[in-house]
Design a protein around this motif. Sequence first.
Motif, PDB file in Angstrom:
ATOM      1  N   GLU A 106      42.528  25.499  35.082  1.00  0.00           N
ATOM      2  CA  GLU A 106      42.246  26.573  35.097  1.00  0.00           C
ATOM      3  C   GLU A 106      41.394  27.247  36.228  1.00  0.00           C
ATOM      4  N   GLN A 107      39.751  26.610  35.883  1.00  0.00           N
ATOM      5  CA  GLN A 107      39.138  26.147  37.058  1.00  0.00           C
ATOM      6  C   GLN A 107      39.245  25.236  37.959  1.00  0.00           C
ATOM      7  N   ALA A 108      39.671  24.177  37.850  1.00  0.00           N
ATOM      8  CA  ALA A 108      39.549  23.700  39.290  1.00  0.00           C
ATOM      9  C   ALA A 108      40.554  24.265  40.264  1.00  0.00           C
ATOM     10  N   SER A 109      42.026  24.605  39.792  1.00  0.00           N
ATOM     11  CA  SER A 109      42.970  25.236  40.452  1.00  0.00           C
ATOM     12  C   SER A 109      42.409  26.360  41.461  1.00  0.00           C
ATOM     13  N   GLY A 110      41.447  27.383  40.677  1.00  0.00           N
ATOM     14  CA  GLY A 110      40.916  28.526  41.539  1.00  0.00           C
ATOM     15  C   GLY A 110      40.325  27.518  42.187  1.00  0.00           C
ATOM     16  N   VAL A 111      39.190  26.125  42.247  1.00  0.00           N
ATOM     17  CA  VAL A 111      38.375  25.452  43.306  1.00  0.00           C
ATOM     18  C   VAL A 111      39.748  25.505  44.414  1.00  0.00           C
ATOM     19  N   ILE A 112      40.429  24.686  44.607  1.00  0.00           N
ATOM     20  CA  ILE A 112      41.999  23.908  44.903  1.00  0.00           C
ATOM     21  C   ILE A 112      41.933  24.441  46.191  1.00  0.00           C
ATOM     22  N   GLY A 113      43.048  26.021  44.914  1.00  0.00           N
ATOM     23  CA  GLY A 113      43.353  27.062  46.352  1.00  0.00           C
ATOM     24  C   GLY A 113      44.856  26.927  46.210  1.00  0.00           C
ATOM     25  N   PRO A 114      45.425  27.100  46.844  1.00  0.00           N
ATOM     26  CA  PRO A 114      46.989  27.069  47.089  1.00  0.00           C
ATOM     27  C   PRO A 114      46.666  25.521  47.894  1.00  0.00           C
ATOM     28  N   PHE A 115      48.349  24.942  48.011  1.00  0.00           N
ATOM     29  CA  PHE A 115      48.269  23.650  48.955  1.00  0.00           C
ATOM     30  C   PHE A 115      50.048  24.422  49.119  1.00  0.00           C
ATOM     31  N   GLU A 116      50.478  23.415  50.588  1.00  0.00           N
ATOM     32  CA  GLU A 116      51.509  23.321  50.251  1.00  0.00           C
ATOM     33  C   GLU A 116      52.956  21.835  49.697  1.00  0.00           C
ATOM     34  N   VAL A 117      53.619  21.826  49.395  1.00  0.00           N
ATOM     35  CA  VAL A 117      54.420  20.831  49.711  1.00  0.00           C
ATOM     36  C   VAL A 117      55.529  20.748  49.909  1.00  0.00           C
ATOM     37  N   LYS A 118      55.962  20.316  51.016  1.00  0.00           N
ATOM     38  CA  LYS A 118      57.612  19.686  51.431  1.00  0.00           C
ATOM     39  C   LYS A 118      57.860  21.300  51.478  1.00  0.00           C
ATOM     40  N   GLY A 119      56.553  22.491  52.199  1.00  0.00           N
ATOM     41  CA  GLY A 119      56.846  23.492  52.575  1.00  0.00           C
ATOM     42  C   GLY A 119      56.674  24.637  51.935  1.00  0.00           C
ATOM     43  N   HIS A 120      56.930  24.518  50.873  1.00  0.00           N
ATOM     44  CA  HIS A 120      56.674  25.580  49.638  1.00  0.00           C
ATOM     45  C   HIS A 120      55.063  25.591  48.963  1.00  0.00           C
ATOM     46  N   ARG A 121      54.660  26.984  48.922  1.00  0.00           N
ATOM     47  CA  ARG A 121      53.174  26.690  48.427  1.00  0.00           C
ATOM     48  C   ARG A 121      52.737  26.509  47.108  1.00  0.00           C
ATOM     49  N   SER A 122      52.053  26.115  46.294  1.00  0.00           N
ATOM     50  CA  SER A 122      52.104  26.200  44.657  1.00  0.00           C
ATOM     51  C   SER A 122      50.603  25.622  44.798  1.00  0.00           C
ATOM     52  N   THR A 123      49.736  25.903  43.411  1.00  0.00           N
ATOM     53  CA  THR A 123      49.012  25.671  43.526  1.00  0.00           C
ATOM     54  C   THR A 123      48.591  24.344  41.879  1.00  0.00           C
ATOM     55  N   LEU A 124      47.802  24.580  42.049  1.00  0.00           N
ATOM     56  CA  LEU A 124      47.616  23.376  40.542  1.00  0.00           C
ATOM     57  C   LEU A 124      48.400  24.131  39.935  1.00  0.00           C
ATOM     58  N   GLU A 129      52.015  23.265  34.954  1.00  0.00           N
ATOM     59  CA  GLU A 129      52.862  23.357  34.104  1.00  0.00           C
ATOM     60  C   GLU A 129      54.442  23.344  34.557  1.00  0.00           C
ATOM     61  N   ASP A 130      54.664  22.683  35.629  1.00  0.00           N
ATOM     62  CA  ASP A 130      55.881  23.343  36.281  1.00  0.00           C
ATOM     63  C   ASP A 130      56.568  20.978  36.048  1.00  0.00           C
ATOM     64  N   THR A 131      55.534  20.444  35.890  1.00  0.00           N
ATOM     65  CA  THR A 131      55.748  18.970  35.969  1.00  0.00           C
ATOM     66  C   THR A 131      56.125  19.483  34.167  1.00  0.00           C
ATOM     67  N   ARG A 132      55.219  19.643  33.740  1.00  0.00           N
ATOM     68  CA  ARG A 132      54.975  19.631  31.833  1.00  0.00           C
ATOM     69  C   ARG A 132      56.337  20.161  31.411  1.00  0.00           C
ATOM     70  N   THR A 133      56.966  20.993  31.620  1.00  0.00           N
ATOM     71  CA  THR A 133      58.290  21.465  31.564  1.00  0.00           C
ATOM     72  C   THR A 133      59.485  20.980  31.825  1.00  0.00           C
ATOM     73  N   GLU A 134      59.166  20.100  33.048  1.00  0.00           N
ATOM     74  CA  GLU A 134      60.407  19.426  33.452  1.00  0.00           C
ATOM     75  C   GLU A 134      61.191  20.209  34.740  1.00  0.00           C
ATOM     76  N   ARG A 135      60.593  21.140  34.996  1.00  0.00           N
ATOM     77  CA  ARG A 135      60.692  22.184  36.093  1.00  0.00           C
ATOM     78  C   ARG A 135      60.844  21.163  37.468  1.00  0.00           C
ATOM     79  N   ARG A 136      60.017  20.336  37.859  1.00  0.00           N
ATOM     80  CA  ARG A 136      60.085  20.029  38.885  1.00  0.00           C
ATOM     81  C   ARG A 136      59.400  18.149  38.324  1.00  0.00           C
ATOM     82  N   LYS A 137      60.150  17.468  39.717  1.00  0.00           N
ATOM     83  CA  LYS A 137      60.207  16.140  39.618  1.00  0.00           C
ATOM     84  C   LYS A 137      59.458  14.926  40.663  1.00  0.00           C
ATOM     85  N   ASP A 138      58.830  16.059  41.463  1.00  0.00           N
ATOM     86  CA  ASP A 138      58.139  15.901  42.691  1.00  0.00           C
ATOM     87  C   ASP A 138      56.670  15.442  42.414  1.00  0.00           C
TER      88      ASP A 138
END
Length: 228
Positions: A106-124, A129-138
């Motif tokens: 959580e702290q590292a995610s705050g330090v890094i801030g949002p980033f873009e992957v293929k035009g979509h914004r995300s956070t660490l 969580e999306d990877t862990r719960t298999e909501r994303r594969k990229d």
Amino acid sequence: MFVLAALLIATPVEAAQSKTDKTNIICIWTDKQKLKALTIMTFDSISGKVGILSVPLFTHLDINGHQTTIEALWNREGRAGVSRRLAELLEITIDGQITFDQPVIEQASGVIGPFEVKGHRSTLLQAFEDTRTERRKDDQDVLRAIAANIISPGGLTKVPKLLWLFTTQVDTNIHPELMLQIYRVMDHQGPTILTKKALRGRDYYQDGYRYRYVEPATWKSIMHEISA
């Protein structure tokens, strides 16, 4: 799940001295004592490539004829038992370990801030969580996007804070020389030196539990694939 490890390992830092050109590090994510995710990272000091293998917690293990999983083995034997078994199956030496607890992510995610992957914004944290719960594969795209953010001129200001997190908030036996080496290689060659794959196999359910059966040949070859 693997993103934070590669990220912090991409900040200025030697695991136990390896007898080969490759250094293998087990990266574990926890929420207190609960295991959330597990990856194996390998760094080739000759090619400069960094490979990351994501190991599902429901991966099937056969220990003395007893069927179990990575998660169940963790609950019984902890990090030492899981590390020992994975080293045997993958036919590697595990040279070091990094264990991240949830607050560090959580702290590292705050330090890094949002980033873009293929035009979509995300956070660490969201990507984890999306990877862990298999909501994303990229995962590989996410990893490279974060790495590109960190080695950009603006992202360099985040490195000292991430290094502080690594040296004060993370349970690890890795020390700074290896990290610095990886950071310099990535800064020179770019994020494409980072490769990530999930441990492939056949998923099935038994008695209400999910398992992933991995062929013996896959166990033996997968580490070579991610660092080729």
